[in-house]
Design a protein around this motif. Structure first.
Motif, PDB file in Angstrom:
ATOM      1  N   LEU A   1       1.105  -1.355   0.107  1.00 57.77           N
ATOM      2  CA  LEU A   1       0.081  -0.281  -0.262  1.00 57.77           C
ATOM      3  C   LEU A   1       0.979   1.028  -0.234  1.00 57.77           C
ATOM      4  CD1 LEU A   1      -2.924  -1.147   2.580  1.00 57.77           C
ATOM      5  CD2 LEU A   1      -2.853  -1.285  -0.114  1.00 57.77           C
TER       6      LEU A   1
ATOM      7  N   ARG B   1       2.000   1.610  -3.131  1.00 57.02           N
ATOM      8  CA  ARG B   1       0.888   1.979  -4.458  1.00 57.02           C
ATOM      9  C   ARG B   1       1.341   3.982  -4.878  1.00 57.02           C
ATOM     10  NH1 ARG B   1      -4.613   1.081  -2.311  1.00 57.02           N
ATOM     11  NH2 ARG B   1      -4.811   2.883  -1.497  1.00 57.02           N
TER      12      ARG B   1
ATOM     13  N   LEU C   1       0.381  -7.380  -8.946  1.00 56.52           N
ATOM     14  CA  LEU C   1       0.091  -8.386  -7.835  1.00 56.52           C
ATOM     15  C   LEU C   1      -1.368  -8.819  -8.334  1.00 56.52           C
ATOM     16  CD1 LEU C   1      -1.426  -4.849  -5.737  1.00 56.52           C
ATOM     17  CD2 LEU C   1       0.758  -6.276  -5.353  1.00 56.52           C
TER      18      LEU C   1
ATOM     19  N   ARG D   1      -7.655 -11.833 -12.440  1.00 53.23           N
ATOM     20  CA  ARG D   1      -8.593 -11.427 -13.083  1.00 53.23           C
ATOM     21  C   ARG D   1      -8.298 -10.862 -14.150  1.00 53.23           C
ATOM     22  NH1 ARG D   1     -13.440  -9.178 -11.010  1.00 53.23           N
ATOM     23  NH2 ARG D   1     -12.897  -6.958 -12.078  1.00 53.23           N
ATOM     24  N   GLU D   2      -6.746 -10.041 -14.605  1.00 53.85           N
ATOM     25  CA  GLU D   2      -7.192  -9.669 -16.294  1.00 53.85           C
ATOM     26  C   GLU D   2      -6.064 -10.615 -17.565  1.00 53.85           C
ATOM     27  OE1 GLU D   2      -5.376  -5.687 -14.936  1.00 53.85           O
ATOM     28  OE2 GLU D   2      -7.036  -5.184 -14.085  1.00 53.85           O
TER      29      GLU D   2
ATOM     30  N   GLN E   1      -8.446 -13.956 -17.053  1.00 49.39           N
ATOM     31  CA  GLN E   1      -9.596 -14.184 -16.816  1.00 49.39           C
ATOM     32  C   GLN E   1     -10.537 -14.201 -15.428  1.00 49.39           C
ATOM     33  OE1 GLN E   1     -10.934 -12.028 -20.671  1.00 49.39           O
ATOM     34  NE2 GLN E   1      -9.090 -11.509 -19.728  1.00 49.39           N
TER      35      GLN E   1
ATOM     36  N   THR F   1     -12.410 -13.873 -13.116  1.00 46.94           N
ATOM     37  CA  THR F   1     -12.718 -12.538 -13.049  1.00 46.94           C
ATOM     38  C   THR F   1     -14.168 -12.904 -11.130  1.00 46.94           C
ATOM     39  OG1 THR F   1     -14.633 -13.108 -14.374  1.00 46.94           O
ATOM     40  CG2 THR F   1     -13.242 -11.124 -14.982  1.00 46.94           C
ATOM     41  N   GLY F   2     -14.124 -14.100 -11.027  1.00 47.92           N
ATOM     42  CA  GLY F   2     -14.783 -14.627  -9.884  1.00 47.92           C
ATOM     43  C   GLY F   2     -13.685 -14.145  -8.315  1.00 47.92           C
TER      44      GLY F   2
ATOM     45  N   LYS G   1     -12.631 -10.707  -6.956  1.00 44.75           N
ATOM     46  CA  LYS G   1     -13.414  -9.307  -7.406  1.00 44.75           C
ATOM     47  C   LYS G   1     -11.794  -8.397  -6.558  1.00 44.75           C
ATOM     48  CE  LYS G   1     -17.348 -11.028  -9.287  1.00 44.75           C
ATOM     49  NZ  LYS G   1     -17.368 -11.200 -10.583  1.00 44.75           N
TER      50      LYS G   1
ATOM     51  N   GLY H   1      -8.875  -3.210  -2.689  1.00 45.29           N
ATOM     52  CA  GLY H   1      -7.717  -3.302  -3.331  1.00 45.29           C
ATOM     53  C   GLY H   1      -6.485  -2.741  -2.156  1.00 45.29           C
TER      54      GLY H   1
ATOM     55  N   THR I   1     -20.254 -19.166  -7.589  1.00 41.09           N
ATOM     56  CA  THR I   1     -18.951 -20.001  -7.837  1.00 41.09           C
ATOM     57  C   THR I   1     -17.909 -19.016  -8.870  1.00 41.09           C
ATOM     58  OG1 THR I   1     -21.113 -20.552 -10.102  1.00 41.09           O
ATOM     59  CG2 THR I   1     -20.194 -22.065  -8.232  1.00 41.09           C
ATOM     60  N   GLY I   2     -18.340 -17.695  -8.792  1.00 39.40           N
ATOM     61  CA  GLY I   2     -17.941 -16.843  -9.564  1.00 39.40           C
ATOM     62  C   GLY I   2     -17.803 -16.453 -11.113  1.00 39.40           C
ATOM     63  N   ARG I   3     -19.266 -17.245 -11.587  1.00 36.45           N
ATOM     64  CA  ARG I   3     -19.232 -17.069 -12.557  1.00 36.45           C
ATOM     65  C   ARG I   3     -20.293 -15.750 -13.159  1.00 36.45           C
ATOM     66  NH1 ARG I   3     -22.328 -22.715 -12.596  1.00 36.45           N
ATOM     67  NH2 ARG I   3     -21.321 -23.833 -12.665  1.00 36.45           N
ATOM     68  N   ALA I   4     -20.651 -15.502 -11.498  1.00 35.35           N
ATOM     69  CA  ALA I   4     -22.036 -13.863 -11.979  1.00 35.35           C
ATOM     70  C   ALA I   4     -20.667 -12.541 -12.777  1.00 35.35           C
ATOM     71  CB  ALA I   4     -22.612 -13.924 -10.578  1.00 35.35           C
TER      72      ALA I   4
ATOM     73  N   ASP J   1     -15.750  -6.396 -14.172  1.00 37.02           N
ATOM     74  CA  ASP J   1     -15.431  -7.232 -14.785  1.00 37.02           C
ATOM     75  C   ASP J   1     -15.686  -7.889 -16.381  1.00 37.02           C
ATOM     76  OD1 ASP J   1     -15.392  -9.251 -12.082  1.00 37.02           O
ATOM     77  OD2 ASP J   1     -17.805  -9.989 -12.425  1.00 37.02           O
TER      78      ASP J   1
ATOM     79  N   ARG K   1     -11.374   2.464  -4.645  1.00 34.08           N
ATOM     80  CA  ARG K   1     -12.642   2.751  -3.072  1.00 34.08           C
ATOM     81  C   ARG K   1     -12.155   4.013  -2.571  1.00 34.08           C
ATOM     82  NH1 ARG K   1     -16.506   0.606  -1.566  1.00 34.08           N
ATOM     83  NH2 ARG K   1     -16.022  -1.188  -2.519  1.00 34.08           N
TER      84      ARG K   1
END
Lengths: 289, 166, 779
Positions: A36, A39, B24, B30-31, B34, B36-37, B39, B43, C21-24, C29, C288
């Motif tokens: 952090l 960052r 990170l 996620r990128e 892929q 993306t589950g 979240k 950060g 399951t992480g599909r949503a 995303d 955030r």
């Protein structure tokens, strides 16, 4: 901008890797604060030297008279340690309070100290335990008393671009000794302490001997409540004496106000009762044996 | 910049991916992969939405340098189903009403899984500690706690019958 | 329709498997080929004029594809919240905002935006933008902002007889003669209360992805709670007709709690502005911190209550005043004070009432909608004074409330009647659950601790009328295989819309839930709807679906009646089968085809058969529901049992019980989830949550580590009780359930604190620090 991330296999290698970057490299332990700070641009480094692969750093080691905590030991390891639950219950309580389980699983106790924050939970708890830090750099290996680790408020004496704290050690609990940790907080998880107190006592015949009473954040690193410690030496364990220790600690403490972590008025107001509770818990630990 | 190829086991399968030295892990997942589950809610390690398991321990992937994943075994929400069957945690979360907006759910389930993988009879306190780093703004946690308890019960029953749930 | 097969059942959520399951899929995303990433340069000053802004270095940076500032951004005034489009006809819309303006009005206000091939490049580009500011005098406090010497935030707006910087309407609710009423009262109590800035902190930050096609058609995936109104706002900002804009929530939204009624911060507009320039998809995800400083908070407020009662405890007069700090832009600054007044006046039967409320501009982050929408502020103030009145009269707070609460068809200030209330029953069940009768003999767990119990009651709305425009529509299609497709404009932000609306459709039509699909949250595929807020989704969108389903039923009955050789009124549809209503046991009846039913009157015909029968005769059953909802009050109580450490001011909540009359609970498990979640948000409002500012107008609590949301370890034992009533205006008797839960807990907890400590807390949150200061004034 970080150009390289390396895993030395030995302390010597780590020191050499740091030296090679001439101040542009930095040690990363758990990294939960460092990530952090980097960052936000508070800390910059070209190279990160990760201690994870150095053998032995991940261990809590019991010696004849002391216990040492390696640089990669996480807060979770401390929380799970039955050895430390016996010898340093305050440290265990303090580590349980840090962040969240996810953070405790990664963040290291040594990192918590080297970070320099005066009220870091584990640091405050260690400060009452006569702890020492083993510091290695190009000049060699030294052992530094805990209270010499702080250069200022949130400033560590350890230069993480060339020095490594390989372990922190403290004496095992002896007969009649007990220790404790108390903090005030705004919620039960994911919160930094508003103020914290640690205490170690040796109790003989219902009298205080060797009282260590630390409080934070009242200066550079956890601070001894010197007048309270002196006052209690040799005194009987009575409600009145314990109360007086709280009063004396308050007279010595100079808190600052933090918008997020509490006003100085509140901190000063609750310090005495925190001192009392810390002392009572330490006494109870001592009497438990 | 000295980019590095890291190799690790992801949800049971070996993976290699090239990363920047200070990338990170949440961003790699996620990128680059892929997945993306997992979240990203803050950060900064303050919400737990990005929780994954590294060698079985719950960590915030937003605070985890990807380099540190080298040689480890990683589980993400995408790997919780077992051969296409929902894990008891997933079933219990649905049946007990522990899911609302669903944004905290993957991280919440990963934290709960780290607990139940080691302890199939957790106390209420142990459950709450396990998910104390996972903020949920929808449910008030009541049904989450119930769901984890319910899943533990299912897992205990399965253990008696000799079934396995990774 | 007597037999409810789906409504009232705690069926599993339809989105459960995808979400576990992480599909949503959520907006954050989404990714598209060629997609750019947007970052925003924000004002470091609370109030300033941009003297010059030089973006040339940023534009030259490799990877930067678009840069937007007040110089090249759209120049249409708007309001980022739903009033832009939903202000009722008797009020004037407050339009006070440009996407980028020469003046910045709070720390975090948009100065410039960049779209680049990576987030890192966009970030770097921001650092290359050179801005020169001329600092303007800033004002953070509402009282100060109303004073004569205060700087004017929006030139020419808000100068009123009540003071400066007051946007929109000053809300006055007259009812009876309050001066006379107060004079006639035996006891009058007056007190002012201060309510903090709190934040929704929905787990998915404000996000949007915008794409512009070659023909100029715009698609925006967004975290909005209101796709249709958001489309209208975007149209206004960019001068694009609604027919060329599609807004959708894809398919899930990571929480809302009011923070995205209208645009999601400005994510949609920023992404779209950059996408129009770059001619590539642009994604904008708020960090955030940005979410904290640059998207709406709850309104901090000062609420003053003057309550008069007769000696016997009958309330006789209530004078209420609310001043709301709305920050830099008006948003809901007119509607929200209105809801505060109306909801606070509506709890008790009081012949003489008056309310005055308004917003005030200051140089802070804009305040806007948050679950409860003005109601928690007013409720807290009134419910403290009700307890004070009980003390003054020597009555129990329970009996005093019971004596005065609204009953069915009692007169009140609202323009719709109270047709249902089980508030007394809620009070009874909750008090029994918490053990209220022990209130006078509670024992604390340690000598330095004190314990107390408190309660509070309240109401809310079931849709936005009369505070905002509210009507709703649904499409209903019986497909050729007999399955059903329903389309409703509300998005799924976690409240269970995509499940409970199907429950309503299933029972309204007479078919299994698993034979119904639902399109939702998409302006292209659903009819107009004002979105998911105001506790309206089940009530208003549900009514539209119910009406559409009933129309489709009627069409089917008209079609099949000749085959059954009866009149349409004599036919019924249940569980996917059509049969004559007189059939004694439809479940056991044999199934025949429509062509054969005339010969087999005791049989039933499947919808599948009927739909296909019609289909091959060029006929489909397709209907719309178009409703203007009335409104209905849900009722609720919260009881709290607390213990206070007098040496530290720390509060332990030992038990919380909430009982809610939500009409018919369409899905009780989902309703319980709404109650529990709201109660915990109320717990945060009571004890820990607060955003404060330093003197420079910078938020001191702007991340997850400093803003004290309750964690799993902070949750007390809780019980949620559903007390059903049947409101004649709602679908199957349902009323609003989404917001009530947050309204009362802080009021109840503060009453419990007063009971424990004998100190009345007039300021939230009741942090250890505030409690300690009251308990130890000498320190």
């Amino acid at each position: 901008m970080v150009q390289d991330y390396v895993f030395p296999g030995t302390v010597e290698q780590a020191v050499a890797m740091l030296a090679e970057s001439k101040g542009r490299a930095r040690v990363i332990a758990g990294g939960t604060d460092l990530v952090l700070d980097m960052r936000d641009g508070k800390i910059t480094a070209d190279k990160l030297v990760d201690l994870r692969a150095i053998d032995g750093m991940q261990r809590i080691v019991e010696h004849d008279d002391s216990i040492s905590i390696g640089a990669s030991v996480t807060h979770s390891q401390i929380v799970r340690s039955t050895l430390l639950r016996h010898h340093a219950p305050g440290l265990v309580d303090a580590c349980r309070k840090v962040g969240s389980l996810q953070i405790r699983n990664v963040a290291t106790v040594v990192g918590n100290v080297v970070n320099g924050n005066p009220a870091a939970d584990a640091a405050v708890a260690l400060a009452c335990l006569d702890a020492t830090a083993t510091v290695v750099d190009e000049q060699g290996t030294r052992t530094i008393p805990f209270n010499e680790l702080y250069a200022g408020i949130c400033i560590s004496c350890i230069n993480s671009s060339c020095q490594i704290v390989t372990q922190i050690s403290f004496p095992k609990k002896k007969a009649g000794e007990g220790s404790s940790y108390i903090r005030m907080e705004q919620r039960k998880a994911l919160s930094l302490p508003m103020l914290n107190v640690s205490s170690k006592v040796r109790v003989i015949n219902s009298q205080f001997q060797d009282v260590q009473l630390l409080m934070a954040p009242v200066g550079a690193g956890p601070q001894h409540a010197v007048t309270a410690e002196d006052f209690l030496m040799g005194k009987d364990i009575t409600d009145e004496n314990i109360r007086q220790a709280g009063v004396l600690a308050r007279e010595q403490a100079t808190f600052r106000s933090s918008a997020v972590r509490g006003s100085k008025e509140y901190r000063i107001g609750v310090l005495p009762v925190c001192v009392e509770r810390a002392l009572r818990a330490a006494i109870a630990d001592a009497q438990e044996g | 910049m000295n980019t590095k190829l890291i190799s690790f086991v992801l949800n049971g399968e070996p993976v290699s991916v090239r990363v920047d030295p200070f990338e990170l892990f949440v961003d790699v997942l996620r990128e680059k992969l892929q997945l993306t589950g997992t979240k990203k809610g803050c950060g900064e390690g303050g919400c737990g939405s990005c929780t994954v398991l590294i060698n079985g321990e719950a960590v915030n992937s937003c605070l985890l340098p990807a380099m540190r994943v080298e040689g480890t075994s990683i589980q993400t929400i995408e790997g919780v189903e077992d051969n296409g069957e929902l894990h008891p945690l997933q079933t219990s979360f649905i049946e007990k009403g522990a899911v609302q907006c669903g944004f905290c759910t993957p991280g919440m389930i990963m934290s709960a899984k780290a607990l139940l993988d080691k302890n199939k009879s957790p106390s209420k306190e142990e459950i709450l500690e396990a998910v104390s780093g996972n903020i949920c703004r929808c449910t008030g946690y009541v049904k989450i706690e119930e769901a984890i308890e319910d899943a533990a019960k299912t897992l205990r029953k399965a253990a008696v019958k000799g079934e396995s749930h990774g | 329709m007597a037999n409810l097969r789906a409504v009232g059942k705690s069926v599993d959520r339809r989105d459960g498997v995808d979400k576990t399951t992480g599909r949503a899929l959520f907006t954050s995303d989404m990714t598209f080929p060629g997609m750019l990433h947007a970052k925003v340069l924000r004002s470091p000053h609370a109030h300033a004029r941009i003297v010059s802004i030089d973006t040339s270095k940023a534009e030259k940076l490799d990877g930067v594809k678009a840069v937007m500032t007040h110089k090249n951004g759209p120049k249409n005034l708007f309001n980022a919240a739903a009033p832009m489009f939903l202000t009722v006809s008797n009020l004037e819309r407050v339009l006070d905002q440009y996407l980028f303006d020469e003046i910045v009005r709070y720390v975090g206000d948009e100065v410039a935006a960049v779209a680049a091939t990576t987030e890192a490049i966009a970030e770097k580009a921001l650092s290359l933008i050179e801005v020169e500011y001329e600092l303007l005098p800033a004002v953070l406090d509402a009282e100060e902002a109303m004073s004569e010497n205060a700087p004017e935030l929006h030139a020419g707006k808000g100068c009123t007889p009540e003071g400066k910087n007051i946007p929109g309407e000053i809300i006055r609710i007259p009812y009876g003669d309050v001066e006379k009423g107060l004079k006639e009262s035996d006891v009058v109590i007056e007190k002012s209360f201060t309510l903090p800035i709190v934040k929704q902190v929905q787990m998915e930050t404000q996000s949007a992805v915008a794409q512009v096609s070659g023909s100029g058609d715009v698609t925006v995936w967004s975290t909005t709670q209101t796709p249709h109104p958001s489309r209208a706002i975007l149209g206004q900002v960019f001068g694009i007709p609604a027919s060329k804009i599609r807004v959708l929530a894809p398919p899930y939204v990571g929480g809302g709690f009011g923070v995205r009624i209208g645009l999601s911060g400005l994510a949609e507009a920023i992404a779209l502005g950059l996408a129009l320039q770059a001619k590539r998809p642009v994604k904008m995800v708020y960090s955030r911190k940005e979410d904290f400083i640059a998207s709406d908070t709850r309104h901090p407020a000062t609420v003053t209550v003057k309550l008069g009662a007769k000696k016997d405890g009958t309330f006789h007069a209530l004078d209420l005043k609310g001043i709301f700090n709305t920050g830099a832009y008006c948003g809901f600054g007119t509607e929200l004070p209105g809801v505060c007044g109306a909801m606070t006046l509506a709890i008790y039967r009081i012949p003489h009432q008056r309310y005055l409320g308004h917003s005030v501009y200051t140089n802070r982050t804009s305040s806007g909608a948050m679950r409860g929408f003005g109601n928690p502020q007013g409720n807290f103030a009134l419910e403290q004074v009700v307890d004070m009145m009980a003390d003054a009269l020597g009555m129990s707070p329970y009996e005093l409330r019971l004596k005065n609460i609204m009953k069915v068809n009692d007169p009140w200030c609202l323009p719709f009647p109270c047709l249902s209330t089980e508030l007394a029953e809620c009070m009874k069940q909750a008090s029994e659950s918490i053990g209220w009768e022990k209130r006078e003999s509670l024992k604390a767990s340690a000598p330095h601790k004190v314990r107390g119990m408190g309660m509070a009651v309240g109401t809310h709305v079931s849709n936005a009328w009369p505070f905002c425009v509210d009507y709703d529509n649904a499409y209903f299609t019986v497909q050729s295989d007999g399955t059903v497709h329903v389309a409703s404009g509300v998005p799924e932000m976690g409240t269970g819309v995509c499940t409970s609306l199907i429950q309503i459709a299933a029972d309204a039509f007479g078919i299994d839930m698993d034979r119904i699909s639902l399109s939702f949250g998409d302006t292209l595929t659903t009819p107009f709807d004002i979105g998911s807020h105001a506790s309206r989704t089940c009530y208003a969108a549900g009514l539209a679906i119910k009406e559409a389903a009933e129309d489709a039923r009627a069409q089917i009955f008209d079609y099949v009646a000749p085959y059954f050789d009866v009149t349409p009124e004599m036919v019924s549809l249940q569980d996917g089968y059509v049969f004559v209503s007189s059939l004694s046991d439809p479940d056991a009846a044999s199934v025949v085809s429509l062509d054969d039913v005339k010969e087999h009157k005791q049989s039933k015909v499947s919808l599948e058969n009927i739909a296909y029968h019609a289909h091959v005769r060029n006929k489909q059953f397709i209907s719309t529901g178009k409703i203007v909802p009335k409104n209905a009050p849900p009722w609720h109580v919260c009881f709290a049992d607390v213990e206070v450490d007098t040496e530290t001011g720390k509060v332990d909540v030992l038990n919380l019980v909430a009982a809610h009359d939500v009409g018919t609970a369409v899905n009780p498990m989902i309703v319980e989830g709404q109650i529990e979640g709201g109660v915990v948000q109320g717990l945060g409002y009571a004890l820990t949550e607060e955003i404060r500012y330093n003197d420079s107008g910078v938020q001191t609590h702007s991340n997850m580590h400093s803003y004290m949301l309750p964690t799993a370890e902070d949750i007390p034992p809780m019980k949620s009780i559903i007390v059903e009533s049947h409101d004649p205006t709602g679908p199957f008797g349902a009323k609003g359930a989404g917001e009530c839960s947050l309204v009362c807990p802080a009021s109840a907890i503060a009453n419990a604190l007063a009971n424990a400590t004998n100190i009345r807390f007039t300021e939230l949150p009741a942090t250890p620090e505030r409690i300690f200061a009251k308990l130890h004034p000498q320190n």
